[in-house]
Design a protein around this motif. Structure first.
Motif, mmCIF file in Angstrom:
data_model
loop_
_atom_site.group_PDB
_atom_site.id
_atom_site.type_symbol
_atom_site.label_atom_id
_atom_site.label_comp_id
_atom_site.label_asym_id
_atom_site.label_seq_id
_atom_site.Cartn_x
_atom_site.Cartn_y
_atom_site.Cartn_z
ATOM 1 N N ALA A 218 0.903 -1.220 0.114
ATOM 2 C CA ALA A 218 0.067 0.042 0.018
ATOM 3 C C ALA A 218 0.997 1.225 -0.002
ATOM 4 O O ALA A 218 0.806 2.281 -0.745
ATOM 5 C CB ALA A 218 -0.921 -0.038 1.210
ATOM 6 N N SER A 219 1.784 1.321 0.939
ATOM 7 C CA SER A 219 2.656 2.413 1.159
ATOM 8 C C SER A 219 3.636 2.698 -0.241
ATOM 9 O O SER A 219 4.005 3.999 -0.527
ATOM 10 C CB SER A 219 3.458 2.668 2.453
ATOM 11 O OG SER A 219 4.456 1.497 2.272
ATOM 12 N N LEU B 192 9.537 -3.045 7.773
ATOM 13 C CA LEU B 192 10.464 -3.276 8.990
ATOM 14 C C LEU B 192 11.854 -3.963 8.567
ATOM 15 O O LEU B 192 12.936 -3.458 9.117
ATOM 16 C CB LEU B 192 9.817 -4.104 10.184
ATOM 17 C CG LEU B 192 8.727 -3.148 10.978
ATOM 18 C CD1 LEU B 192 8.222 -4.012 12.070
ATOM 19 C CD2 LEU B 192 9.671 -2.040 11.625
ATOM 20 N N ALA B 193 11.694 -4.963 7.851
ATOM 21 C CA ALA B 193 13.033 -5.774 7.182
ATOM 22 C C ALA B 193 13.825 -4.631 6.445
ATOM 23 O O ALA B 193 14.937 -4.621 6.748
ATOM 24 C CB ALA B 193 12.532 -6.780 6.275
ATOM 25 N N PHE B 194 13.218 -3.931 5.452
ATOM 26 C CA PHE B 194 13.880 -3.169 4.924
ATOM 27 C C PHE B 194 14.526 -1.756 5.591
ATOM 28 O O PHE B 194 15.525 -1.380 5.453
ATOM 29 C CB PHE B 194 12.793 -2.186 3.746
ATOM 30 C CG PHE B 194 12.654 -2.985 2.608
ATOM 31 C CD1 PHE B 194 13.055 -4.213 2.435
ATOM 32 C CD2 PHE B 194 11.587 -2.670 1.825
ATOM 33 C CE1 PHE B 194 12.800 -5.080 1.441
ATOM 34 C CE2 PHE B 194 11.218 -3.415 0.788
ATOM 35 C CZ PHE B 194 11.753 -4.715 0.522
ATOM 36 N N GLU B 195 13.761 -1.255 6.862
ATOM 37 C CA GLU B 195 14.364 -0.301 7.592
ATOM 38 C C GLU B 195 15.436 -0.817 8.393
ATOM 39 O O GLU B 195 16.499 0.121 8.698
ATOM 40 C CB GLU B 195 13.147 0.269 8.464
ATOM 41 C CG GLU B 195 12.058 1.176 7.861
ATOM 42 C CD GLU B 195 11.079 1.577 8.659
ATOM 43 O OE1 GLU B 195 10.976 1.195 9.953
ATOM 44 O OE2 GLU B 195 10.085 2.047 8.176
ATOM 45 N N ALA B 196 15.414 -2.067 8.960
ATOM 46 C CA ALA B 196 16.748 -2.467 9.605
ATOM 47 C C ALA B 196 17.721 -2.491 8.622
ATOM 48 O O ALA B 196 18.766 -2.207 9.218
ATOM 49 C CB ALA B 196 16.201 -3.963 9.784
ATOM 50 N N ALA B 197 17.414 -2.972 7.435
ATOM 51 C CA ALA B 197 18.577 -2.915 6.437
ATOM 52 C C ALA B 197 18.983 -1.627 6.153
ATOM 53 O O ALA B 197 20.468 -1.415 6.214
ATOM 54 C CB ALA B 197 18.369 -3.513 5.006
ATOM 55 N N ILE B 198 18.312 -0.536 6.081
ATOM 56 C CA ILE B 198 18.857 0.873 5.957
ATOM 57 C C ILE B 198 19.724 1.190 7.189
ATOM 58 O O ILE B 198 20.658 2.046 6.939
ATOM 59 C CB ILE B 198 17.690 1.718 5.644
ATOM 60 C CG1 ILE B 198 16.930 1.547 4.325
ATOM 61 C CG2 ILE B 198 18.035 3.429 5.936
ATOM 62 C CD1 ILE B 198 15.878 2.077 4.221
ATOM 63 N N GLY C 279 15.586 -8.096 -0.976
ATOM 64 C CA GLY C 279 14.879 -6.884 -1.316
ATOM 65 C C GLY C 279 13.767 -7.580 -2.353
ATOM 66 O O GLY C 279 13.969 -8.364 -3.130
ATOM 67 N N ARG C 280 12.616 -7.022 -2.522
ATOM 68 C CA ARG C 280 11.462 -7.669 -3.103
ATOM 69 C C ARG C 280 11.098 -6.382 -4.194
ATOM 70 O O ARG C 280 10.413 -5.432 -3.837
ATOM 71 C CB ARG C 280 10.382 -7.945 -2.291
ATOM 72 C CG ARG C 280 10.766 -9.050 -1.203
ATOM 73 C CD ARG C 280 9.617 -9.404 -0.198
ATOM 74 N NE ARG C 280 10.204 -10.055 0.868
ATOM 75 C CZ ARG C 280 10.363 -11.709 0.632
ATOM 76 N NH1 ARG C 280 9.561 -12.109 -0.158
ATOM 77 N NH2 ARG C 280 10.619 -12.296 1.590
ATOM 78 N N ARG D 210 12.414 1.868 -4.669
ATOM 79 C CA ARG D 210 12.571 3.486 -4.280
ATOM 80 C C ARG D 210 13.759 3.655 -3.531
ATOM 81 O O ARG D 210 14.513 4.571 -3.443
ATOM 82 C CB ARG D 210 11.246 4.066 -3.522
ATOM 83 C CG ARG D 210 11.155 3.781 -2.206
ATOM 84 C CD ARG D 210 9.932 4.267 -1.809
ATOM 85 N NE ARG D 210 9.562 4.048 -0.240
ATOM 86 C CZ ARG D 210 8.602 4.345 0.374
ATOM 87 N NH1 ARG D 210 7.623 5.072 -0.132
ATOM 88 N NH2 ARG D 210 8.582 4.251 1.781
ATOM 89 N N ASP D 211 13.945 2.575 -2.595
ATOM 90 C CA ASP D 211 15.308 2.647 -1.876
ATOM 91 C C ASP D 211 16.677 2.458 -2.603
ATOM 92 O O ASP D 211 17.504 3.034 -2.437
ATOM 93 C CB ASP D 211 15.051 1.492 -0.641
ATOM 94 C CG ASP D 211 14.073 1.967 0.171
ATOM 95 O OD1 ASP D 211 14.107 3.007 1.048
ATOM 96 O OD2 ASP D 211 13.248 0.863 0.481
ATOM 97 N N LEU D 212 16.537 1.524 -3.755
ATOM 98 C CA LEU D 212 17.608 1.459 -4.525
ATOM 99 C C LEU D 212 17.843 2.578 -5.152
ATOM 100 O O LEU D 212 18.956 3.077 -5.678
ATOM 101 C CB LEU D 212 17.220 0.352 -5.618
ATOM 102 C CG LEU D 212 17.342 -1.021 -4.936
ATOM 103 C CD1 LEU D 212 16.861 -2.172 -6.131
ATOM 104 C CD2 LEU D 212 18.481 -1.689 -4.015
ATOM 105 N N ALA D 213 16.562 3.401 -5.864
ATOM 106 C CA ALA D 213 16.856 4.487 -6.557
ATOM 107 C C ALA D 213 17.473 5.450 -5.724
ATOM 108 O O ALA D 213 18.131 6.457 -6.240
ATOM 109 C CB ALA D 213 15.553 5.107 -7.247
ATOM 110 N N ALA D 214 17.243 5.860 -4.601
ATOM 111 C CA ALA D 214 17.589 6.810 -3.549
ATOM 112 C C ALA D 214 18.985 6.647 -3.044
ATOM 113 O O ALA D 214 19.623 7.345 -2.541
ATOM 114 C CB ALA D 214 16.663 7.054 -2.317
#
Length: 302
Positions: A105-106, A226-232, A240-241, A247-251
């Motif tokens: 959703a987000s 949460l998994a992505f935020e932990a990796a960040i 990564g899915r 958007r995280d890869l692009a940033a």
């Protein structure tokens, strides 16, 4: 002779509790207290002269009579809801209710909703990210966005797009994984798992042919976000899915550790209620979402 029917409210309590096997979950769905659900069902049992549930300290189950009664009540409530929705001009400005996993959703749906609003400025959309099985139309949802390997019987399923899996971490954490030869050594990494995911680290490792990586340990979270935020934050390597991680890869907050992307067996699907093609606003939302998914698939990297 007129039919003698039980009151509607206790029947709704019974249907929800029977579906969830829980008074608490039924109460949360219907926005009442668990005590109200319990008392309502007791009254229904007294009126019917049968026990519908077996109540144990930590378990709620249907009696044989309750299990036999539940599909009739579910179908009856569904027919009432469907018939009401098909009435001319019934709640013409009603919000379109969508059930969707929070990360999807987000990261995919919400950034695109402005496009639907431009096309349908007088139609509102409500997105619910709570977990749980959706029952059309009793639960009040018009659509659900779900991840599955294949369509499930009982509703209209339309494939939106697939998912690709690739290990990701923060740039700083990547530097800690480089061995003397300059290659990434995943054996040094703390793996970050998503517990509800049907395809996680072991699936990617098996498909990539990488050996010697211990997939059982690491950190575990109940959402992809949460998994992505932990990796960040540099806590380890997440699976990564894509498209959710794009958007995280692009940033640059996350980087891919391998060119190897595994195509997941699961895909995202649009699940529609039975009346979705009969109301202009619902049909418009469905067609818009399918166009967005088609355009998204077409612009993704091969």
């Amino acid at each position: 002779m007129p039919l003698r029917l039980p009151p509607l409210s206790p029947l709704r309590f019974f249907e929800a509790a029977g579906r969830h096997r829980s008074f608490k979950l039924a109460a949360a769905e219907l926005n009442v207290t668990p005590s109200a659900v319990s008392h309502g069902i007791v009254g229904l049992e007294q009126a019917l002269g049968v026990e519908l549930f077996i109540r144990e300290p930590r378990r709620l189950s249907l009696t044989p009579e309750g299990a036999d009664y539940l599909p009739y009540v579910s179908e009856a409530l569904s027919l009432i809801a469907m018939g009401t929705q098909r009435l001319p001009n019934h709640r013409a400005n009603r919000t379109i209710a969508v059930s969707c996993a929070p990360t999807l959703a987000s990261r995919w749906l919400l950034p695109r909703l402005h496009g639907f609003s431009k096309r349908w400025p007088n139609v509102s959309v409500s997105v619910d990210t709570s977990r749980g099985q959706v029952g059309f139309p009793v639960d009040g949802f018009d659509f659900a966005l779900r991840m599955s390997r294949a369509p499930v019987a009982g509703a209209a399923w339309t494939r939106l797009f697939g998912e690709r899996l690739v290990p990701v971490c923060s740039p700083a954490y990547r530097d800690t994984l480089v061995d003397e030869a300059g290659a990434i050594d995943l054996r040094r990494a703390t793996l970050i798992h998503v517990t509800p995911a049907s395809e996680d680290w072991q699936a990617w490792l098996d498909g990539s042919g990488i050996a010697g990586v211990e997939s059982a340990g690491g950190l575990r979270f109940d959402t992809i976000q949460l998994a992505f935020e932990a990796a960040i934050e540099g806590l380890g390597v997440a699976l990564g899915r894509r498209p959710l991680v794009d958007r995280d890869l692009a940033a640059g907050t996350l980087v891919a550790l391998s060119p190897e992307e595994r195509i997941a067996q699961t895909a995202y699907w649009l699940v529609s209620s039975d009346g979705a093609d009969h109301r202009p606003d619902l049909l418009g939302f469905k067609q818009w979402l399918l166009r967005e998914a088609e355009a998204f698939e077409g612009c993704r990297e091969p």
